[in-house]
Design a protein around this motif. Structure first.
Motif, PDB file in Angstrom:
ATOM      1  N   GLU A 269       0.810  -1.219   0.000  1.00  0.00           N
ATOM      2  CA  GLU A 269       0.000   0.000   0.000  1.00  0.00           C
ATOM      3  C   GLU A 269       0.846   1.273   0.000  1.00  0.00           C
ATOM      4  OE1 GLU A 269      -3.790   1.846   2.400  1.00  0.00           O
ATOM      5  OE2 GLU A 269      -3.326  -0.294   2.593  1.00  0.00           O
ATOM      6  N   ALA A 270       1.937   1.300   0.716  1.00  0.00           N
ATOM      7  CA  ALA A 270       2.794   2.487   0.792  1.00  0.00           C
ATOM      8  C   ALA A 270       3.381   2.852  -0.574  1.00  0.00           C
ATOM      9  CB  ALA A 270       3.909   2.270   1.800  1.00  0.00           C
ATOM     10  N   ASP A 271       3.608   1.868  -1.431  1.00  0.00           N
ATOM     11  CA  ASP A 271       4.165   2.130  -2.759  1.00  0.00           C
ATOM     12  C   ASP A 271       3.254   3.004  -3.615  1.00  0.00           C
ATOM     13  OD1 ASP A 271       6.472   0.525  -2.390  1.00  0.00           O
ATOM     14  OD2 ASP A 271       5.326  -1.274  -2.919  1.00  0.00           O
ATOM     15  N   LEU A 272       1.958   2.933  -3.379  1.00  0.00           N
ATOM     16  CA  LEU A 272       0.996   3.629  -4.229  1.00  0.00           C
ATOM     17  C   LEU A 272       1.100   5.145  -4.145  1.00  0.00           C
ATOM     18  CD1 LEU A 272      -2.126   1.373  -3.704  1.00  0.00           C
ATOM     19  CD2 LEU A 272      -0.426   1.278  -5.535  1.00  0.00           C
ATOM     20  N   ASP A 273       1.676   5.658  -3.065  1.00  0.00           N
ATOM     21  CA  ASP A 273       1.814   7.108  -2.897  1.00  0.00           C
ATOM     22  C   ASP A 273       3.078   7.673  -3.530  1.00  0.00           C
ATOM     23  OD1 ASP A 273      -0.571   7.317  -1.489  1.00  0.00           O
ATOM     24  OD2 ASP A 273       0.407   6.874   0.425  1.00  0.00           O
ATOM     25  N   ARG A 274       3.933   6.810  -4.041  1.00  0.00           N
ATOM     26  CA  ARG A 274       5.180   7.270  -4.673  1.00  0.00           C
ATOM     27  C   ARG A 274       4.849   8.054  -5.945  1.00  0.00           C
ATOM     28  NH1 ARG A 274       8.564   4.763  -8.649  1.00  0.00           N
ATOM     29  NH2 ARG A 274       7.363   2.838  -8.457  1.00  0.00           N
ATOM     30  N   VAL A 275       5.425   9.249  -6.061  1.00  0.00           N
ATOM     31  CA  VAL A 275       5.218  10.074  -7.256  1.00  0.00           C
ATOM     32  C   VAL A 275       6.033   9.474  -8.405  1.00  0.00           C
ATOM     33  CG1 VAL A 275       5.597  12.354  -8.287  1.00  0.00           C
ATOM     34  CG2 VAL A 275       4.708  12.162  -5.953  1.00  0.00           C
TER      35      VAL A 275
ATOM     36  N   ASP B 284       6.045  13.938 -12.140  1.00  0.00           N
ATOM     37  CA  ASP B 284       5.801  15.259 -11.552  1.00  0.00           C
ATOM     38  C   ASP B 284       5.553  16.330 -12.605  1.00  0.00           C
ATOM     39  OD1 ASP B 284       8.364  15.548 -12.507  1.00  0.00           O
ATOM     40  OD2 ASP B 284       9.271  15.860 -10.535  1.00  0.00           O
TER      41      ASP B 284
ATOM     42  N   THR C 239       0.823   9.824  -8.854  1.00  0.00           N
ATOM     43  CA  THR C 239       1.370   8.769  -8.003  1.00  0.00           C
ATOM     44  C   THR C 239       1.280   7.423  -8.715  1.00  0.00           C
ATOM     45  OG1 THR C 239      -0.759   8.310  -6.967  1.00  0.00           O
ATOM     46  CG2 THR C 239       0.646   9.995  -5.902  1.00  0.00           C
TER      47      THR C 239
ATOM     48  N   GLY D 130      -0.206   4.794  -7.653  1.00  0.00           N
ATOM     49  CA  GLY D 130      -1.593   4.317  -7.574  1.00  0.00           C
ATOM     50  C   GLY D 130      -2.460   4.905  -8.677  1.00  0.00           C
TER      51      GLY D 130
END
Length: 182
Positions: free
Chosen positions: A128-134, A137, A144, A146
């Motif tokens: 789940e934490a990976d989904l917030d990676r940008v 940009d 992100t 996700g």
């Protein structure tokens, strides 16, 4: 394995299942069906299947930092399309859509299955934490992982639905009524 990974893998597997449902029966669609157009500028089944797979291959491999199946698996050489190797069909003209031809439904499914397997491997390592990676940009707000994955999944589902619709129309019209084969 997170539940997020399972949900995403399930979603992407539905694209593959539906694509196989339409293209997997060699007696369902003729080679002419793959390049038939419902109107002079409509996308073809061949282009839609190639494009949805190219987008998935390009976008998912990019965020994973891996080489695309298009090149790694030799699919670019096998398809031998008159486009740059990085092209995935976004913004193609009607004339470019018509150039996606000369291969079978089995070829389209082979490439898609290679991309699907690579996607499944990538998704199986996500939490789940990976989904917030940008991952991009260049947009406001930045994209992100996700958002990128859901975007690719949504496009794949839309295009496979279009393929099923076109196949249904072509099957009902029969060989003599096949609209504008290129």
């Amino acid at each position: 394995m997170s539940s997020v990974s399972s949900i995403l893998r399930d979603g992407f597997s539905r694209v593959t299942e539906e694509l196989h449902a339409v293209l997997g029966d060699p007696h369902r669609l003729t080679p002419e069906h793959l390049v038939a157009r419902l109107d002079p500028d409509a996308n073809t089944i061949a282009w839609l299947a190639w494009h949805l797979t190219r987008v998935q291959d390009d976008h998912v491999s990019e965020v994973a930092g891996l080489e695309q199946q298009w090149t790694a698996g030799g699919w670019a050489d096998r398809f031998d399309l008159p486009f740059e190797v990085a092209d995935h069909g976004f913004g193609h003209s009607s004339a470019q859509v018509a150039q996606v031809r000369g291969f079978s439904a089995a070829d389209l499914l082979g490439y898609h299955d290679a991309v699907s397997a690579a996607t499944t491997g990538i998704l199986s390592r996500l939490d789940e934490a990976d989904l917030d990676r940008v991952v991009d940009d260049a947009w406001d707000p930045p994209v992100t992982l996700g958002v990128r994955l859901v975007s690719v999944l949504a496009e794949g589902l839309q295009h496979v639905g279009q393929i099923a619709y076109i196949a249904g129309v072509l099957e009902r019209s029969g060989p003599a009524g096949s609209p504008q084969a290129e």
